[in-house]
Motif scaffolding. Structure first.
Motif, PDB file in Angstrom:
ATOM      1  N   UNK A 123      54.365  39.993  49.377  1.00 11.31           N
ATOM      2  CA  UNK A 123      54.180  38.536  49.321  1.00 11.31           C
ATOM      3  C   UNK A 123      53.545  38.186  47.982  1.00 11.31           C
ATOM      4  N   UNK A 124      54.165  37.259  47.252  1.00 12.52           N
ATOM      5  CA  UNK A 124      53.640  36.870  45.950  1.00 12.52           C
ATOM      6  C   UNK A 124      52.754  35.647  45.978  1.00 12.52           C
ATOM      7  N   UNK A 125      52.356  35.204  47.146  1.00  9.22           N
ATOM      8  CA  UNK A 125      51.606  33.949  47.274  1.00  9.22           C
ATOM      9  C   UNK A 125      50.307  33.945  46.473  1.00  9.22           C
ATOM     10  N   UNK A 126      49.650  35.128  46.385  1.00  6.87           N
ATOM     11  CA  UNK A 126      48.360  35.191  45.694  1.00  6.87           C
ATOM     12  C   UNK A 126      48.486  35.575  44.228  1.00  6.87           C
ATOM     13  N   UNK A 127      49.725  35.713  43.740  1.00  4.05           N
ATOM     14  CA  UNK A 127      49.920  36.093  42.342  1.00  4.05           C
ATOM     15  C   UNK A 127      49.383  34.990  41.433  1.00  4.05           C
ATOM     16  N   UNK A 128      48.688  35.360  40.327  1.00  2.00           N
ATOM     17  CA  UNK A 128      48.112  34.336  39.438  1.00  2.00           C
ATOM     18  C   UNK A 128      49.120  33.305  38.947  1.00  2.00           C
TER      19      UNK A 128
END
Length: 214
Positions: A123-128
């Motif tokens: 999941x890339x939701x927390x990627x900067x």
């Protein structure tokens, strides 16, 4: 700081200037260059390889690096030790969460996972870049998978090879595309570049934890 350390620092800076995947790209290139799979390179091979990537290294610098990571007195550097030194330093907390994420994916415990394993969990939701609005979650996922995917422009994944029964994706035989495999070292290469752009351990640990549902 001696000559070898200064050279590695220079190479690290050049890699990071290419973005989060710079270290990973260099590591992948050198692993491909090691055609006889002896996990070593001599000074001339190191120089030529870096030159192909547009990264200059003098003869004396190449020899100093080879001497530093020459583990068996053969005059060649140990490739994996050198690549490990090239990664930006990470705290124990960052190294631990990377190892935990990989262990979750490596269900068989053989030290290898497939891109399809990653696709089903990541999941890339927390990627900067998602948080900043620069990328969408789908763009982060595609970029992440592309980091490990050796796809050619026609969409085929790597050269035809025997199937990998444990991967769970359609790698059915020698005429089918191969499901790329990812080792712990490659996983660490990827996250070492990401780590360099994340200021605090808390933020990095949170990002990796959320990405892999730890």
């Amino acid at each position: 700081m001696d000559a070898a350390d200064a050279t590695v620092e220079k190479l690290r800076e050049q890699c990071l200037a290419r973005g989060a995947s710079g270290i990973q790209g260099l590591a992948r290139f050198f692993r491909r260059l090691d055609r006889d799979r002896n996990r070593s390179l001599d000074a001339a091979e190191l120089q030529r390889g870096l030159a192909e990537l547009g990264m200059a290294l003098g003869e004396a610098e190449a020899q100093a690096v080879c001497r530093r990571w020459d583990r068996d007195g053969s005059g060649t550097l140990d490739l994996e030790e050198f690549l490990r030194a090239l990664r930006p330093p990470m705290s124990h907390a960052r190294e631990a969460v990377i190892a935990a994420a990989f262990a979750k994916l490596d269900r068989s415990g053989d030290g290898v996972v497939t891109v399809e394993d990653l696709r089903g969990v990541y999941s890339g939701r927390a990627h900067p870049k998602v948080r900043s609005g620069e990328w969408t979650e789908e763009e982060v996922l595609r970029h992440f998978l592309d980091s490990f995917d050796s796809s050619d422009k026609d969409g085929q994944v790597g050269p035809p090879r025997p199937s990998f029964p444990h991967c769970g994706c359609p790698c059915l035989g020698p005429s089918q595309p191969v499901c790329p495999q990812v080792t712990l070292a490659e996983f660490q290469d990827y996250y070492s570049g990401v780590s360099a752009s994340v200021d605090t351990d808390e933020e990095f640990v949170s990002m990796v934890t959320r990405a892999w549902g730890l």
